[in-house]
Design a protein around this motif. Structure first.
Motif, PDB file in Angstrom:
ATOM      1  N   SER A  72       0.834  -1.206   0.000  1.00  0.00           N
ATOM      2  CA  SER A  72       0.000   0.000   0.000  1.00  0.00           C
ATOM      3  C   SER A  72       0.869   1.256   0.000  1.00  0.00           C
ATOM      4  O   SER A  72       1.984   1.233  -0.465  1.00  0.00           O
ATOM      5  N   GLY A  73       0.356   2.345   0.478  1.00  0.00           N
ATOM      6  CA  GLY A  73       1.094   3.603   0.466  1.00  0.00           C
ATOM      7  C   GLY A  73       0.588   4.522  -0.628  1.00  0.00           C
ATOM      8  O   GLY A  73      -0.206   4.138  -1.490  1.00  0.00           O
ATOM      9  N   SER A  74       1.077   5.754  -0.600  1.00  0.00           N
ATOM     10  CA  SER A  74       0.565   6.774  -1.516  1.00  0.00           C
ATOM     11  C   SER A  74       0.982   6.544  -2.964  1.00  0.00           C
ATOM     12  O   SER A  74       0.281   6.952  -3.882  1.00  0.00           O
ATOM     13  N   LEU A  75       2.116   5.903  -3.198  1.00  0.00           N
ATOM     14  CA  LEU A  75       2.589   5.663  -4.563  1.00  0.00           C
ATOM     15  C   LEU A  75       2.266   4.262  -5.082  1.00  0.00           C
ATOM     16  O   LEU A  75       2.626   3.937  -6.212  1.00  0.00           O
ATOM     17  N   ALA A  76       1.610   3.449  -4.288  1.00  0.00           N
ATOM     18  CA  ALA A  76       1.401   2.043  -4.648  1.00  0.00           C
ATOM     19  C   ALA A  76       0.680   1.875  -5.979  1.00  0.00           C
ATOM     20  O   ALA A  76       1.103   1.071  -6.812  1.00  0.00           O
ATOM     21  N   PHE A  77      -0.365   2.629  -6.211  1.00  0.00           N
ATOM     22  CA  PHE A  77      -1.115   2.475  -7.456  1.00  0.00           C
ATOM     23  C   PHE A  77      -0.268   2.857  -8.662  1.00  0.00           C
ATOM     24  O   PHE A  77      -0.194   2.129  -9.643  1.00  0.00           O
ATOM     25  N   ARG A  78       0.392   4.010  -8.563  1.00  0.00           N
ATOM     26  CA  ARG A  78       1.227   4.470  -9.686  1.00  0.00           C
ATOM     27  C   ARG A  78       2.395   3.526  -9.942  1.00  0.00           C
ATOM     28  O   ARG A  78       2.729   3.231 -11.085  1.00  0.00           O
ATOM     29  N   LEU A  79       3.023   3.059  -8.882  1.00  0.00           N
ATOM     30  CA  LEU A  79       4.148   2.138  -9.053  1.00  0.00           C
ATOM     31  C   LEU A  79       3.695   0.795  -9.605  1.00  0.00           C
ATOM     32  O   LEU A  79       4.421   0.165 -10.380  1.00  0.00           O
ATOM     33  N   SER A  80       2.501   0.350  -9.228  1.00  0.00           N
ATOM     34  CA  SER A  80       2.007  -0.912  -9.786  1.00  0.00           C
ATOM     35  C   SER A  80       1.798  -0.785 -11.288  1.00  0.00           C
ATOM     36  O   SER A  80       2.047  -1.731 -12.039  1.00  0.00           O
ATOM     37  N   ILE A  81       1.380   0.380 -11.750  1.00  0.00           N
ATOM     38  CA  ILE A  81       1.233   0.612 -13.189  1.00  0.00           C
ATOM     39  C   ILE A  81       2.598   0.616 -13.872  1.00  0.00           C
ATOM     40  O   ILE A  81       2.781   0.000 -14.928  1.00  0.00           O
ATOM     41  N   VAL A  82       3.579   1.294 -13.262  1.00  0.00           N
ATOM     42  CA  VAL A  82       4.928   1.355 -13.837  1.00  0.00           C
ATOM     43  C   VAL A  82       5.535  -0.038 -13.935  1.00  0.00           C
ATOM     44  O   VAL A  82       6.059  -0.430 -14.989  1.00  0.00           O
ATOM     45  N   TYR A  83       5.471  -0.807 -12.863  1.00  0.00           N
ATOM     46  CA  TYR A  83       6.080  -2.142 -12.874  1.00  0.00           C
ATOM     47  C   TYR A  83       5.308  -3.113 -13.774  1.00  0.00           C
ATOM     48  O   TYR A  83       5.917  -3.963 -14.423  1.00  0.00           O
ATOM     49  N   SER A  84       3.999  -2.975 -13.840  1.00  0.00           N
ATOM     50  CA  SER A  84       3.223  -3.829 -14.745  1.00  0.00           C
ATOM     51  C   SER A  84       3.576  -3.527 -16.203  1.00  0.00           C
ATOM     52  O   SER A  84       3.778  -4.446 -17.004  1.00  0.00           O
ATOM     53  N   ALA A  85       3.652  -2.255 -16.544  1.00  0.00           N
ATOM     54  CA  ALA A  85       4.059  -1.873 -17.901  1.00  0.00           C
ATOM     55  C   ALA A  85       5.493  -2.325 -18.178  1.00  0.00           C
ATOM     56  O   ALA A  85       5.803  -2.771 -19.294  1.00  0.00           O
ATOM     57  N   SER A  86       6.348  -2.258 -17.174  1.00  0.00           N
ATOM     58  CA  SER A  86       7.737  -2.683 -17.336  1.00  0.00           C
ATOM     59  C   SER A  86       7.839  -4.167 -17.651  1.00  0.00           C
ATOM     60  O   SER A  86       8.678  -4.581 -18.459  1.00  0.00           O
ATOM     61  N   VAL A  87       6.998  -4.972 -17.022  1.00  0.00           N
ATOM     62  CA  VAL A  87       6.987  -6.416 -17.290  1.00  0.00           C
ATOM     63  C   VAL A  87       6.633  -6.669 -18.751  1.00  0.00           C
ATOM     64  O   VAL A  87       7.292  -7.446 -19.444  1.00  0.00           O
ATOM     65  N   VAL A  88       5.590  -6.006 -19.212  1.00  0.00           N
ATOM     66  CA  VAL A  88       5.145  -6.207 -20.590  1.00  0.00           C
ATOM     67  C   VAL A  88       6.221  -5.750 -21.576  1.00  0.00           C
ATOM     68  O   VAL A  88       6.533  -6.443 -22.543  1.00  0.00           O
ATOM     69  N   ILE A  89       6.823  -4.599 -21.320  1.00  0.00           N
ATOM     70  CA  ILE A  89       7.879  -4.088 -22.207  1.00  0.00           C
ATOM     71  C   ILE A  89       9.087  -5.015 -22.189  1.00  0.00           C
ATOM     72  O   ILE A  89       9.636  -5.351 -23.236  1.00  0.00           O
ATOM     73  N   ALA A  90       9.516  -5.423 -21.001  1.00  0.00           N
ATOM     74  CA  ALA A  90      10.696  -6.295 -20.898  1.00  0.00           C
ATOM     75  C   ALA A  90      10.455  -7.643 -21.571  1.00  0.00           C
ATOM     76  O   ALA A  90      11.388  -8.244 -22.115  1.00  0.00           O
TER      77      ALA A  90
END
Length: 127
Positions: free
Chosen positions: A94-112
């Motif tokens: 959780s935390g204030s950046l959790a949603f945004r970071l989950s989007i970044v890391y999810s997109a990173s998985v797809v790109i990688a």
């Protein structure tokens, strides 16, 4: 079969693609603007917190490569599983950046996942 695919995907996602996406996000939005030392912390903690997701990815990779012959289908299913693991991980943190970071890391998985193939070309020896 590319036996290194899960570790290639994991390391490329955490060490290369996610930090680059965070840098790009920092260029667009000042809230994401962070120094190099913060990115190093993201890499370090990213490796640590994503270890369970990597283990799940590795296990499913072994299963999927035996049961499914289509490399594209294997990649799609593996990406869905990993994105689910990322979302679960950030929901637990959780935390204030959790949603945004989950989007970044999810997109990173797809790109990688676009960088590597599930199946390697077989070398044929000519005699």
């Amino acid at each position: 079969m590319n036996k290194l695919y899960p570790i290639q995907l994991w390391l490329t996602t955490i060490i290369l693609v996610a930090p680059l996406l965070m840098i790009l996000a920092g260029l667009v939005n000042n809230e994401w603007n962070m120094g190099f030392e913060v990115l190093l912390l993201f890499v370090f903690f990213g490796l640590a917190f994503s270890l369970p997701a990597f283990l799940v990815c590795f296990a499913f990779y072994k299963i999927l490569t035996v049961k499914i012959s289509s490399p594209i289908l294997i990649k799609i299913l593996l990406n869905l599983i990993i994105v689910g693991a990322v979302l679960i991980t950030f929901a637990l943190i959780s935390g204030s950046l959790a949603f945004r970071l989950s989007i970044v890391y999810s997109a990173s998985v797809v790109i990688a996942s676009l960088f590597y193939s599930v199946k390697r070309k077989e070398k044929h020896s000519s005699l």
